[in-house]
Design an enzyme around this catalytic site. Sequence first.
Site, PDB file in Angstrom:
ATOM      1  N   CYS A 123       0.824  -1.227   0.000  1.00 45.41           N
ATOM      2  CA  CYS A 123       0.000   0.000   0.000  1.00 45.41           C
ATOM      3  C   CYS A 123       0.850   1.265   0.000  1.00 45.41           C
ATOM      4  O   CYS A 123       0.358   2.342  -0.352  1.00 45.41           O
ATOM      5  CB  CYS A 123      -0.918   0.015   1.209  1.00 45.41           C
ATOM      6  SG  CYS A 123      -1.957  -1.435   1.325  1.00 45.41           S
ATOM      7  N   HIS A 126      -3.562   7.113   3.101  1.00 40.11           N
ATOM      8  CA  HIS A 126      -3.973   5.818   2.562  1.00 40.11           C
ATOM      9  C   HIS A 126      -5.351   5.470   3.124  1.00 40.11           C
ATOM     10  O   HIS A 126      -5.580   5.557   4.335  1.00 40.11           O
ATOM     11  CB  HIS A 126      -2.937   4.765   2.957  1.00 40.11           C
ATOM     12  CG  HIS A 126      -3.333   3.367   2.625  1.00 40.11           C
ATOM     13  ND1 HIS A 126      -3.956   3.034   1.443  1.00 40.11           N
ATOM     14  CD2 HIS A 126      -3.211   2.208   3.340  1.00 40.11           C
ATOM     15  CE1 HIS A 126      -4.178   1.727   1.429  1.00 40.11           C
ATOM     16  NE2 HIS A 126      -3.741   1.205   2.567  1.00 40.11           N
ATOM     17  N   ASN A 134     -10.223  -0.211   0.316  1.00 33.27           N
ATOM     18  CA  ASN A 134      -8.765  -0.143   0.332  1.00 33.27           C
ATOM     19  C   ASN A 134      -8.234  -0.588  -1.035  1.00 33.27           C
ATOM     20  O   ASN A 134      -8.290  -1.775  -1.359  1.00 33.27           O
ATOM     21  CB  ASN A 134      -8.231  -1.048   1.453  1.00 33.27           C
ATOM     22  CG  ASN A 134      -6.721  -1.028   1.559  1.00 33.27           C
ATOM     23  OD1 ASN A 134      -6.031  -0.508   0.676  1.00 33.27           O
ATOM     24  ND2 ASN A 134      -6.204  -1.601   2.633  1.00 33.27           N
TER      25      ASN A 134
HETATM   26  O1  UT7 Z   1      -3.752  -1.464   3.678  1.00 30.09           O
HETATM   27  C1  UT7 Z   1      -3.113  -1.575   4.916  1.00 30.09           C
HETATM   28  C2  UT7 Z   1      -3.320  -2.862   5.527  1.00 30.09           C
HETATM   29  N1  UT7 Z   1      -4.557  -3.172   6.114  1.00 30.09           N
HETATM   30  C3  UT7 Z   1      -5.070  -2.488   7.137  1.00 30.09           C
HETATM   31  O2  UT7 Z   1      -4.694  -1.408   7.479  1.00 30.09           O
HETATM   32  C4  UT7 Z   1      -6.179  -3.158   7.912  1.00 30.09           C
HETATM   33  C5  UT7 Z   1      -5.981  -2.950   9.398  1.00 30.09           C
HETATM   34  N2  UT7 Z   1      -6.983  -3.618  10.215  1.00 30.09           N
HETATM   35  C6  UT7 Z   1      -8.271  -3.218  10.209  1.00 30.09           C
HETATM   36  O3  UT7 Z   1      -8.665  -2.308   9.506  1.00 30.09           O
HETATM   37  C7  UT7 Z   1      -9.213  -3.906  11.178  1.00 30.09           C
HETATM   38  O4  UT7 Z   1      -8.500  -4.725  12.064  1.00 30.09           O
HETATM   39  C8  UT7 Z   1     -10.306  -4.778  10.462  1.00 30.09           C
HETATM   40  C9  UT7 Z   1     -11.308  -3.867   9.776  1.00 30.09           C
HETATM   41  C10 UT7 Z   1      -9.649  -5.688   9.450  1.00 30.09           C
HETATM   42  C11 UT7 Z   1     -11.063  -5.637  11.477  1.00 30.09           C
HETATM   43  O5  UT7 Z   1     -11.646  -4.822  12.481  1.00 30.09           O
HETATM   44  P1  UT7 Z   1     -11.457  -5.190  14.018  1.00 30.09           P
HETATM   45  O6  UT7 Z   1     -12.252  -4.209  14.787  1.00 30.09           O
HETATM   46  O7  UT7 Z   1      -9.979  -5.233  14.295  1.00 30.09           O
HETATM   47  O8  UT7 Z   1     -12.129  -6.597  14.108  1.00 30.09           O
HETATM   48  P2  UT7 Z   1     -11.467  -8.000  14.526  1.00 30.09           P
HETATM   49  O9  UT7 Z   1     -10.567  -8.512  13.475  1.00 30.09           O
HETATM   50  O10 UT7 Z   1     -10.900  -7.901  15.913  1.00 30.09           O
HETATM   51  O11 UT7 Z   1     -12.769  -8.906  14.575  1.00 30.09           O
HETATM   52  C12 UT7 Z   1     -13.831  -8.656  15.512  1.00 30.09           C
HETATM   53  C13 UT7 Z   1     -14.937  -9.642  15.241  1.00 30.09           C
HETATM   54  C14 UT7 Z   1     -14.442 -11.088  15.179  1.00 30.09           C
HETATM   55  O12 UT7 Z   1     -15.424 -11.903  15.757  1.00 30.09           O
HETATM   56  P3  UT7 Z   1     -15.224 -12.483  17.251  1.00 30.09           P
HETATM   57  O13 UT7 Z   1     -13.960 -13.292  17.177  1.00 30.09           O
HETATM   58  O14 UT7 Z   1     -15.098 -11.281  18.135  1.00 30.09           O
HETATM   59  O15 UT7 Z   1     -16.460 -13.292  17.458  1.00 30.09           O
HETATM   60  C15 UT7 Z   1     -14.369 -11.375  13.692  1.00 30.09           C
HETATM   61  O16 UT7 Z   1     -14.523 -12.730  13.389  1.00 30.09           O
HETATM   62  O17 UT7 Z   1     -15.534  -9.381  13.968  1.00 30.09           O
HETATM   63  C16 UT7 Z   1     -15.549 -10.574  13.187  1.00 30.09           C
HETATM   64  N3  UT7 Z   1     -15.433 -10.204  11.784  1.00 30.09           N
HETATM   65  C17 UT7 Z   1     -16.501  -9.893  11.031  1.00 30.09           C
HETATM   66  N4  UT7 Z   1     -17.804  -9.823  11.302  1.00 30.09           N
HETATM   67  C18 UT7 Z   1     -18.636  -9.469  10.308  1.00 30.09           C
HETATM   68  C19 UT7 Z   1     -14.308 -10.096  11.027  1.00 30.09           C
HETATM   69  N5  UT7 Z   1     -14.636  -9.718   9.763  1.00 30.09           N
HETATM   70  C20 UT7 Z   1     -15.982  -9.591   9.753  1.00 30.09           C
HETATM   71  C21 UT7 Z   1     -16.887  -9.212   8.755  1.00 30.09           C
HETATM   72  N6  UT7 Z   1     -18.218  -9.154   9.076  1.00 30.09           N
HETATM   73  N7  UT7 Z   1     -16.513  -8.882   7.508  1.00 30.09           N
END
Ligand code: UT7
Length: 358
Positions: A114, A254, A284
């Site tokens: 990125c 970004h 993204n």
């Molecule tokens: O381009 C540069 C690189 N990428 C980034 O900068 C991405 C950086 N990370 C993020 O933006 C965030 O971490 C995410 C948007 C990817 C995820 O958000 P989060 O608040 O960190 O969520 P999480 O990964 O901690 O997941 C929380 C919950 C989980 O469920 P449990 O384990 O708490 O029951 C996930 O399984 O949300 C669940 N989950 C979803 N639920 C519905 C993960 N993806 C989804 C989804 N829809 N698409």
Amino acid sequence: MAPNALITGWGMYAPSRIMTNEDLTKLVDTSDEWIVSRTGIRERRIAADDETTTSLSVRCATDALAVAGLDPMELDLVIVATCSPDYPLPATSVTVATALGATRAAGFDLQAACSGFLYGIATGSSFISSGMYRNVLVIGVEVLSRFINWSDRNTCVLFGDGAGAVLLQASDQPGGLLGFNLFSDGTGYEGIIVPAGGSVCPASPQTSADAKHFIQMAGREVYKYATRQMADSAVDALRNAGLTVDDVDQFVFHQANLRIIENVQKQLEIPAEKLFVNIEKYGNTSAASVPMALVEAVAAGRVKPGDKVLMVAFGAGYTAGAAVVEWTADPNRAFLAPGEQTRLGQPRRSTAEPALAR
Ligand code: UT7
């Protein structure tokens, strides 16, 4: 005195096919509410079946050249920043240059995920300030939809396709790149990774069956690192330019996650009207995200001659990059709407949507 590398042309291209959050609920267990509240993304663009990384690049590059009024034959170098190239081999920049008719130009691809476009700006500007080249095209482009596991909700809701380009030209006038920061830290290489298809894990029927040719991400770890490193890179680029946050007229980050953008905004105490955001429309788009946002910021009247623009990105590797540029071009030379093509030498009035008011 060493020449300055001014941005004299710019263009973007977003494929016309829109995939909404609602569309994604038919593929994975997710919801519009989850995606919007966690990321700020409402929809993303997906390349048509006959579109490629080269074809997206050519669309935005054609506009950038038209804005500057430069014949492709005058190009010295084409840099394509991407992590979703047409092929592992050869470089996409070469087919892009040929399609543009840039027969004199050298070309290479640049892989810094990125952050690639920021690495491209720094590299292209260095070729110009060294006196080696006068006209350098820097493209940030991704067709990430081909590298996404559409049954993995951790990643498939985040990414989109698109392309953006700037033309850098040598000039004795002041302006262009004033300072930059480039950063890498390979201890986090597994944070965002396509595990197979390289020397560590060559492609095989098994890697294909195990979906190892798609992006995998440890979202939470990446999130933490991104918020810290984007702020650090921004501050370092400003320090190198002898500027402070208050001197910046427009911030173009970004577009990975609205929460990351707002976190960095808070750390640096950036007023909302100075921060451009378009993540809701494109998701993204990795290396394409900063140039697409820059072009839309210009189209929205957010950037005028004399303004200082700070661009910052963070990505897989980990990598990060920041560049502060002084804008010198007349923004009215082109107001580009996504998906439209400018005819060479005929800049036109805006049909671009205004950016999300913030
Ligand atoms: O381009 C540069 C690189 N990428 C980034 O900068 C991405 C950086 N990370 C993020 O933006 C965030 O971490 C995410 C948007 C990817 C995820 O958000 P989060 O608040 O960190 O969520 P999480 O990964 O901690 O997941 C929380 C919950 C989980 O469920 P449990 O384990 O708490 O029951 C996930 O399984 O949300 C669940 N989950 C979803 N639920 C519905 C993960 N993806 C989804 C989804 N829809 N698409």
